[in-house]
Design a protein around this motif. Sequence first.
Motif, PDB file in Angstrom:
ATOM      1  N   VAL A  27       2.785  -3.513   4.910  1.00 40.89           N
ATOM      2  CA  VAL A  27       2.085  -3.442   3.626  1.00 40.89           C
ATOM      3  C   VAL A  27       2.611  -4.577   2.753  1.00 40.89           C
ATOM      4  CG1 VAL A  27       1.663  -0.963   3.753  1.00 40.89           C
ATOM      5  CG2 VAL A  27       3.780  -1.804   2.701  1.00 40.89           C
ATOM      6  N   PRO A  28       1.799  -5.096   1.852  1.00 41.39           N
ATOM      7  CA  PRO A  28       2.225  -6.258   1.064  1.00 41.39           C
ATOM      8  C   PRO A  28       3.218  -5.928  -0.042  1.00 41.39           C
ATOM      9  CG  PRO A  28       0.006  -5.591   0.437  1.00 41.39           C
ATOM     10  CD  PRO A  28       0.377  -4.767   1.636  1.00 41.39           C
ATOM     11  N   GLU A  29       3.226  -4.694  -0.516  1.00 38.52           N
ATOM     12  CA  GLU A  29       4.066  -4.354  -1.667  1.00 38.52           C
ATOM     13  C   GLU A  29       5.555  -4.329  -1.318  1.00 38.52           C
ATOM     14  OE1 GLU A  29       0.009  -2.771  -2.112  1.00 38.52           O
ATOM     15  OE2 GLU A  29       1.559  -2.396  -0.599  1.00 38.52           O
ATOM     16  N   LEU A  30       6.377  -4.251  -2.349  1.00 37.41           N
ATOM     17  CA  LEU A  30       7.827  -4.189  -2.191  1.00 37.41           C
ATOM     18  C   LEU A  30       8.266  -2.743  -1.962  1.00 37.41           C
ATOM     19  CD1 LEU A  30       8.912  -6.729  -4.957  1.00 37.41           C
ATOM     20  CD2 LEU A  30       8.959  -7.072  -2.472  1.00 37.41           C
ATOM     21  N   GLY A  34       9.966   5.331  -0.246  1.00 40.01           N
ATOM     22  CA  GLY A  34       8.604   5.388  -0.752  1.00 40.01           C
ATOM     23  C   GLY A  34       8.397   4.771  -2.122  1.00 40.01           C
ATOM     24  N   ARG A  35       9.446   4.216  -2.704  1.00 36.38           N
ATOM     25  CA  ARG A  35       9.304   3.559  -4.000  1.00 36.38           C
ATOM     26  C   ARG A  35       8.760   2.144  -3.809  1.00 36.38           C
ATOM     27  NH1 ARG A  35      15.539   4.786  -5.265  1.00 36.38           N
ATOM     28  NH2 ARG A  35      15.525   3.610  -3.321  1.00 36.38           N
ATOM     29  N   ILE A  36       8.047   1.663  -4.805  1.00 39.36           N
ATOM     30  CA  ILE A  36       7.465   0.325  -4.743  1.00 39.36           C
ATOM     31  C   ILE A  36       7.929  -0.474  -5.962  1.00 39.36           C
ATOM     32  CG2 ILE A  36       5.326  -1.019  -4.783  1.00 39.36           C
ATOM     33  CD1 ILE A  36       3.975   1.281  -3.330  1.00 39.36           C
ATOM     34  N   ILE A  48       4.671 -15.765  -6.697  1.00 40.82           N
ATOM     35  CA  ILE A  48       4.697 -15.063  -5.411  1.00 40.82           C
ATOM     36  C   ILE A  48       4.818 -13.554  -5.634  1.00 40.82           C
ATOM     37  CG2 ILE A  48       6.107 -14.669  -3.338  1.00 40.82           C
ATOM     38  CD1 ILE A  48       6.789 -17.689  -3.448  1.00 40.82           C
ATOM     39  N   ALA A  49       5.688 -13.173  -6.560  1.00 42.50           N
ATOM     40  CA  ALA A  49       5.888 -11.751  -6.823  1.00 42.50           C
ATOM     41  C   ALA A  49       4.603 -11.073  -7.281  1.00 42.50           C
ATOM     42  CB  ALA A  49       6.988 -11.566  -7.864  1.00 42.50           C
ATOM     43  N   THR A  50       3.837 -11.764  -8.101  1.00 37.37           N
ATOM     44  CA  THR A  50       2.633 -11.144  -8.648  1.00 37.37           C
ATOM     45  C   THR A  50       1.440 -11.244  -7.701  1.00 37.37           C
ATOM     46  OG1 THR A  50       2.140 -13.201  -9.841  1.00 37.37           O
ATOM     47  CG2 THR A  50       3.353 -11.495 -11.029  1.00 37.37           C
ATOM     48  N   ARG A  51       1.294 -12.370  -7.020  1.00 39.68           N
ATOM     49  CA  ARG A  51       0.119 -12.564  -6.163  1.00 39.68           C
ATOM     50  C   ARG A  51       0.283 -11.955  -4.772  1.00 39.68           C
ATOM     51  NH1 ARG A  51      -1.965 -18.798  -7.233  1.00 39.68           N
ATOM     52  NH2 ARG A  51      -2.144 -18.660  -9.512  1.00 39.68           N
ATOM     53  N   HIS A  52       1.521 -11.893  -4.271  1.00 42.66           N
ATOM     54  CA  HIS A  52       1.736 -11.447  -2.898  1.00 42.66           C
ATOM     55  C   HIS A  52       2.410 -10.077  -2.807  1.00 42.66           C
ATOM     56  CE1 HIS A  52       0.945 -15.403  -0.843  1.00 42.66           C
ATOM     57  NE2 HIS A  52       1.187 -15.835  -2.063  1.00 42.66           N
ATOM     58  N   LEU A  53       3.113  -9.666  -3.841  1.00 38.71           N
ATOM     59  CA  LEU A  53       3.989  -8.506  -3.707  1.00 38.71           C
ATOM     60  C   LEU A  53       3.660  -7.355  -4.651  1.00 38.71           C
ATOM     61  CD1 LEU A  53       7.313 -10.524  -3.368  1.00 38.71           C
ATOM     62  CD2 LEU A  53       5.973  -9.496  -1.531  1.00 38.71           C
ATOM     63  N   GLY A  54       2.669  -7.508  -5.491  1.00 41.51           N
ATOM     64  CA  GLY A  54       2.242  -6.403  -6.340  1.00 41.51           C
ATOM     65  C   GLY A  54       3.022  -6.208  -7.620  1.00 41.51           C
ATOM     66  N   VAL A  55       3.884  -7.154  -7.974  1.00 41.19           N
ATOM     67  CA  VAL A  55       4.604  -7.064  -9.250  1.00 41.19           C
ATOM     68  C   VAL A  55       3.617  -7.255 -10.392  1.00 41.19           C
ATOM     69  CG1 VAL A  55       6.249  -8.303 -10.740  1.00 41.19           C
ATOM     70  CG2 VAL A  55       6.860  -7.743  -8.370  1.00 41.19           C
ATOM     71  N   HIS A  56       3.708  -6.421 -11.424  1.00 44.57           N
ATOM     72  CA  HIS A  56       2.756  -6.556 -12.530  1.00 44.57           C
ATOM     73  C   HIS A  56       3.424  -6.651 -13.901  1.00 44.57           C
ATOM     74  CE1 HIS A  56       3.349  -2.327 -13.503  1.00 44.57           C
ATOM     75  NE2 HIS A  56       2.942  -1.959 -12.311  1.00 44.57           N
ATOM     76  N   GLU A  57       4.743  -6.859 -13.911  1.00 49.30           N
ATOM     77  CA  GLU A  57       5.431  -7.098 -15.182  1.00 49.30           C
ATOM     78  C   GLU A  57       6.721  -7.837 -14.906  1.00 49.30           C
ATOM     79  OE1 GLU A  57       7.839  -4.401 -18.329  1.00 49.30           O
ATOM     80  OE2 GLU A  57       5.734  -3.829 -18.073  1.00 49.30           O
ATOM     81  N   GLY A  67      -2.416 -13.375 -18.023  1.00 42.63           N
ATOM     82  CA  GLY A  67      -2.467 -11.969 -18.387  1.00 42.63           C
ATOM     83  C   GLY A  67      -1.251 -11.160 -17.992  1.00 42.63           C
ATOM     84  N   LEU A  68      -0.278 -11.788 -17.314  1.00 41.86           N
ATOM     85  CA  LEU A  68       0.913 -11.066 -16.885  1.00 41.86           C
ATOM     86  C   LEU A  68       1.764 -10.690 -18.096  1.00 41.86           C
ATOM     87  CD1 LEU A  68       2.850 -10.196 -14.521  1.00 41.86           C
ATOM     88  CD2 LEU A  68       3.933 -12.445 -14.812  1.00 41.86           C
ATOM     89  N   PRO A  69       2.094  -9.395 -18.277  1.00 43.31           N
ATOM     90  CA  PRO A  69       3.015  -9.021 -19.358  1.00 43.31           C
ATOM     91  C   PRO A  69       4.402  -9.611 -19.097  1.00 43.31           C
ATOM     92  CG  PRO A  69       1.799  -7.108 -18.552  1.00 43.31           C
ATOM     93  CD  PRO A  69       1.580  -8.213 -17.564  1.00 43.31           C
ATOM     94  N   MET A  70       4.922 -10.334 -20.057  1.00 44.85           N
ATOM     95  CA  MET A  70       6.238 -10.955 -19.910  1.00 44.85           C
ATOM     96  C   MET A  70       7.113 -10.580 -21.098  1.00 44.85           C
ATOM     97  SD  MET A  70       5.507 -14.778 -18.395  1.00 44.85           S
ATOM     98  CE  MET A  70       4.299 -15.208 -19.671  1.00 44.85           C
TER      99      MET A  70
END
Length: 353
Positions: free
Chosen positions: A25-28, A33-35, A80-89, A116-119
């Motif tokens: 799966v692409p997520e971290l 079971g935590r992402i 990479i974190a946002t586009r490939h790994l599902g990071v959203h903040e 649009g990424l919250p930083m």
Amino acid sequence: MTAVEVGIPTVRPTAAAEVCDRPDVPELLDRFGRIGQHLRVSLTEKCSLRCTYCMPAEGLPAIPHDRLLTADEIVRLVRIATRHLGVHEVRFTGGEPLMRRDLDDIVAGCARETPGLPMALTTNGVGLRRRARALVESGLTRVNISLDTIDRDKFARLTRRDRLDSVLAGIQAATSAGFRRVKVNAVLMPGTLAGAADLLEWCLAENVELRFIEQMPLDADHTWARLQMVPAEELLDVLGQRFTLTETEREDPSAPAERWLVDGGPATVGIIASVTRSFCTDCDRTRLTAEGTVRPCLFSDRETDLRTALRSGATDDDLAALWRGAMWSKGAGHGMDASDFAPPQRSMGAIGG
């Protein structure tokens, strides 16, 4: 001091055998079971204060310039974190991130690559008065400012610097600069507990949110002792003598802060009870050190090196795979209740908050 004494752990690669059972799966994802969806990026080990629960009096030894991630490298890893790994903040930390002269460039680059990424930024506020508006214009959306007491003498003793006026000016500048949200973080210490209600009253008057944080064993001097720390329940008793506190819902299920309405609201106060009310089962953080290593947990000394791979021509997919492997090995929790618990080699100043 040696590197071990100041908390620079051995960086180890993630062995292929350790991730062979990981779902594709692409997520971290980790084994529990935590992402990982929230990224903390440490930008430097340098700081303008010397808080006793974070840094030694002399500060941390300087990281050689060629070992620090550059602005472009940070931007790439955030992408990479946002586009490939599902990071959203993303949250930028230190040391003190305002010590990076290129902080505006880092924020602007991330805003350009991930619209649009919250930083957010965690800062001690020293020097923020001069930079707050430029950071908003670069794309920073939120700021958390560390302030443990508004008593000048206690502040100077705790931080080993007489800079309270500068921090207060930074908070006031932040509230007028256009950030979507301004918060104050206060670490609970025995010497400042008596002034906790005064700090809350000041924050209410300044229209900023206050969150208290239980002190964790992340001090460089390794003097933390559980019996000497201030627990959340003791703080609630102190605040309850001046305010009516009504427990309310968390902002989201993974948010670390429990929240209370103050005198019926709408203002709230939060408490992050990292020690006495562990939230490890809901942790969704992933951490990147200033040297470019992935740290899956504050209390894990196992780090995976991305910088070497990045500078050796690794593709985005290669780096994402390394990152996934690092997070798959994340432990169940911080382990502070275990009889054999040992604090991490790095202090908070070397990890990033």
